[in-house]
Design a protein around this motif. Structure first.
Motif, PDB file in Angstrom:
ATOM      1  N   ILE A   5      -2.097  -9.583  -6.758  1.00 51.12           N
ATOM      2  CA  ILE A   5      -2.649  -8.826  -5.632  1.00 51.12           C
ATOM      3  C   ILE A   5      -1.561  -8.010  -4.956  1.00 51.12           C
ATOM      4  CG2 ILE A   5      -2.434 -10.571  -3.819  1.00 51.12           C
ATOM      5  CD1 ILE A   5      -5.488  -8.364  -4.354  1.00 51.12           C
ATOM      6  N   GLU A   6      -0.343  -8.549  -4.868  1.00 50.34           N
ATOM      7  CA  GLU A   6       0.748  -7.791  -4.251  1.00 50.34           C
ATOM      8  C   GLU A   6       1.076  -6.545  -5.068  1.00 50.34           C
ATOM      9  OE1 GLU A   6       3.563 -10.951  -4.075  1.00 50.34           O
ATOM     10  OE2 GLU A   6       3.101 -11.400  -1.987  1.00 50.34           O
ATOM     11  N   LEU A   7       1.025  -6.653  -6.377  1.00 50.21           N
ATOM     12  CA  LEU A   7       1.269  -5.490  -7.234  1.00 50.21           C
ATOM     13  C   LEU A   7       0.163  -4.445  -7.072  1.00 50.21           C
ATOM     14  CD1 LEU A   7       2.496  -7.328 -10.448  1.00 50.21           C
ATOM     15  CD2 LEU A   7       3.895  -6.067  -8.791  1.00 50.21           C
ATOM     16  N   ILE A   8      -1.058  -4.900  -6.978  1.00 49.53           N
ATOM     17  CA  ILE A   8      -2.192  -3.990  -6.787  1.00 49.53           C
ATOM     18  C   ILE A   8      -2.078  -3.294  -5.437  1.00 49.53           C
ATOM     19  CG2 ILE A   8      -4.699  -3.898  -6.442  1.00 49.53           C
ATOM     20  CD1 ILE A   8      -4.816  -6.245  -8.545  1.00 49.53           C
ATOM     21  N   GLY A  11       0.598  -0.690  -5.445  1.00 49.13           N
ATOM     22  CA  GLY A  11       0.161   0.531  -6.138  1.00 49.13           C
ATOM     23  C   GLY A  11      -0.722   1.399  -5.268  1.00 49.13           C
ATOM     24  N   TYR A  12      -1.701   0.790  -4.614  1.00 50.65           N
ATOM     25  CA  TYR A  12      -2.583   1.554  -3.726  1.00 50.65           C
ATOM     26  C   TYR A  12      -1.805   2.125  -2.544  1.00 50.65           C
ATOM     27  CZ  TYR A  12      -6.885  -0.062  -6.047  1.00 50.65           C
ATOM     28  OH  TYR A  12      -7.893  -0.302  -6.943  1.00 50.65           O
ATOM     29  N   ALA A  13      -0.866   1.355  -1.998  1.00 51.18           N
ATOM     30  CA  ALA A  13      -0.078   1.838  -0.864  1.00 51.18           C
ATOM     31  C   ALA A  13       0.785   3.027  -1.286  1.00 51.18           C
ATOM     32  CB  ALA A  13       0.785   0.710  -0.303  1.00 51.18           C
ATOM     33  N   ARG A  14       1.372   2.961  -2.466  1.00 52.28           N
ATOM     34  CA  ARG A  14       2.189   4.089  -2.952  1.00 52.28           C
ATOM     35  C   ARG A  14       1.347   5.335  -3.144  1.00 52.28           C
ATOM     36  NH1 ARG A  14       6.920   2.217  -6.965  1.00 52.28           N
ATOM     37  NH2 ARG A  14       7.485   0.310  -5.862  1.00 52.28           N
ATOM     38  N   LYS A  16      -1.172   5.921  -1.321  1.00 54.25           N
ATOM     39  CA  LYS A  16      -1.759   6.150   0.003  1.00 54.25           C
ATOM     40  C   LYS A  16      -3.286   6.122  -0.059  1.00 54.25           C
ATOM     41  CE  LYS A  16       2.205   8.759   1.739  1.00 54.25           C
ATOM     42  NZ  LYS A  16       3.098   7.784   1.253  1.00 54.25           N
ATOM     43  N   ASP A  17      -3.804   5.177  -0.842  1.00 57.52           N
ATOM     44  CA  ASP A  17      -5.242   5.037  -1.068  1.00 57.52           C
ATOM     45  C   ASP A  17      -5.817   3.986  -0.112  1.00 57.52           C
ATOM     46  OD1 ASP A  17      -7.814   4.842  -2.012  1.00 57.52           O
ATOM     47  OD2 ASP A  17      -7.229   4.677  -4.124  1.00 57.52           O
ATOM     48  N   ARG A  18      -5.978   4.390   1.145  1.00 54.71           N
ATOM     49  CA  ARG A  18      -6.489   3.495   2.181  1.00 54.71           C
ATOM     50  C   ARG A  18      -7.880   2.951   1.824  1.00 54.71           C
ATOM     51  NH1 ARG A  18      -5.503   2.078   7.125  1.00 54.71           N
ATOM     52  NH2 ARG A  18      -3.796   3.536   7.388  1.00 54.71           N
ATOM     53  N   GLN A  19      -8.750   3.826   1.314  1.00 58.31           N
ATOM     54  CA  GLN A  19     -10.123   3.403   1.032  1.00 58.31           C
ATOM     55  C   GLN A  19     -10.167   2.272   0.006  1.00 58.31           C
ATOM     56  OE1 GLN A  19     -12.950   4.457   2.725  1.00 58.31           O
ATOM     57  NE2 GLN A  19     -13.709   2.620   1.708  1.00 58.31           N
ATOM     58  N   SER A  20      -9.363   2.374  -1.034  1.00 63.09           N
ATOM     59  CA  SER A  20      -9.353   1.303  -2.045  1.00 63.09           C
ATOM     60  C   SER A  20      -8.842  -0.003  -1.454  1.00 63.09           C
ATOM     61  CB  SER A  20      -8.504   1.707  -3.243  1.00 63.09           C
ATOM     62  OG  SER A  20      -9.144   2.743  -3.960  1.00 63.09           O
ATOM     63  N   LEU A  21      -7.846   0.071  -0.590  1.00 61.45           N
ATOM     64  CA  LEU A  21      -7.343  -1.147   0.058  1.00 61.45           C
ATOM     65  C   LEU A  21      -8.402  -1.747   0.977  1.00 61.45           C
ATOM     66  CD1 LEU A  21      -3.649  -0.199   0.885  1.00 61.45           C
ATOM     67  CD2 LEU A  21      -4.435  -1.977  -0.680  1.00 61.45           C
ATOM     68  N   ALA A  55      -4.169 -11.289   3.626  1.00 66.40           N
ATOM     69  CA  ALA A  55      -2.951 -11.021   4.390  1.00 66.40           C
ATOM     70  C   ALA A  55      -2.094  -9.965   3.685  1.00 66.40           C
ATOM     71  CB  ALA A  55      -2.155 -12.308   4.587  1.00 66.40           C
ATOM     72  N   ALA A  56      -1.987 -10.044   2.367  1.00 63.86           N
ATOM     73  CA  ALA A  56      -1.211  -9.058   1.610  1.00 63.86           C
ATOM     74  C   ALA A  56      -1.853  -7.675   1.702  1.00 63.86           C
ATOM     75  CB  ALA A  56      -1.090  -9.491   0.150  1.00 63.86           C
ATOM     76  N   ILE A  57      -3.168  -7.629   1.634  1.00 62.00           N
ATOM     77  CA  ILE A  57      -3.887  -6.357   1.733  1.00 62.00           C
ATOM     78  C   ILE A  57      -3.684  -5.746   3.117  1.00 62.00           C
ATOM     79  CG2 ILE A  57      -6.177  -5.280   1.739  1.00 62.00           C
ATOM     80  CD1 ILE A  57      -6.934  -7.547  -0.357  1.00 62.00           C
ATOM     81  N   GLU A  58      -3.806  -6.576   4.149  1.00 62.06           N
ATOM     82  CA  GLU A  58      -3.613  -6.077   5.506  1.00 62.06           C
ATOM     83  C   GLU A  58      -2.183  -5.594   5.726  1.00 62.06           C
ATOM     84  OE1 GLU A  58      -5.209  -9.229   7.924  1.00 62.06           O
ATOM     85  OE2 GLU A  58      -7.240  -8.444   7.679  1.00 62.06           O
ATOM     86  N   ALA A  59      -1.214  -6.255   5.125  1.00 61.42           N
ATOM     87  CA  ALA A  59       0.172  -5.793   5.220  1.00 61.42           C
ATOM     88  C   ALA A  59       0.317  -4.432   4.547  1.00 61.42           C
ATOM     89  CB  ALA A  59       1.116  -6.811   4.584  1.00 61.42           C
TER      90      ALA A  59
END
Length: 70
Positions: A5-8, A11-14, A16-21, A55-59
């Motif tokens: 999940i941290e890798l996923i 990737g989304y954060a890099r 900047k895909d807020r909707q997917s997160l 928690a990882a997603i929210e971070a």
């Protein structure tokens, strides 16, 4: 080693895909709610893992500019 999940999330954060997160967080919250509603099985370890995922997603969401819904 990082969890999947941290890798996923990274990737989304890099990207900047807020909707997917946000979608990922919504899905994990739904899983958490469904597992908490179960009484026939002991789901505590699964619930704990899902809470760590959330928690990882929210971070990850906190690293992105703009408002965070949720």
């Amino acid at each position: 080693m990082s969890s999947a999940i941290e890798l996923i999330v990274d990737g989304y954060a890099r990207l900047k895909d807020r909707q997917s997160l946000e979608d990922l967080r919504t899905h994990r919250r739904r899983l958490e709610r469904d597992l908490k509603a179960r009484t026939e099985f002991d789901c505590r370890s699964s619930i704990a893992q899902i809470e760590e995922d959330i928690a990882a997603i929210e971070a990850g969401l906190q690293t992105l500019p703009g408002p965070t819904s949720g």
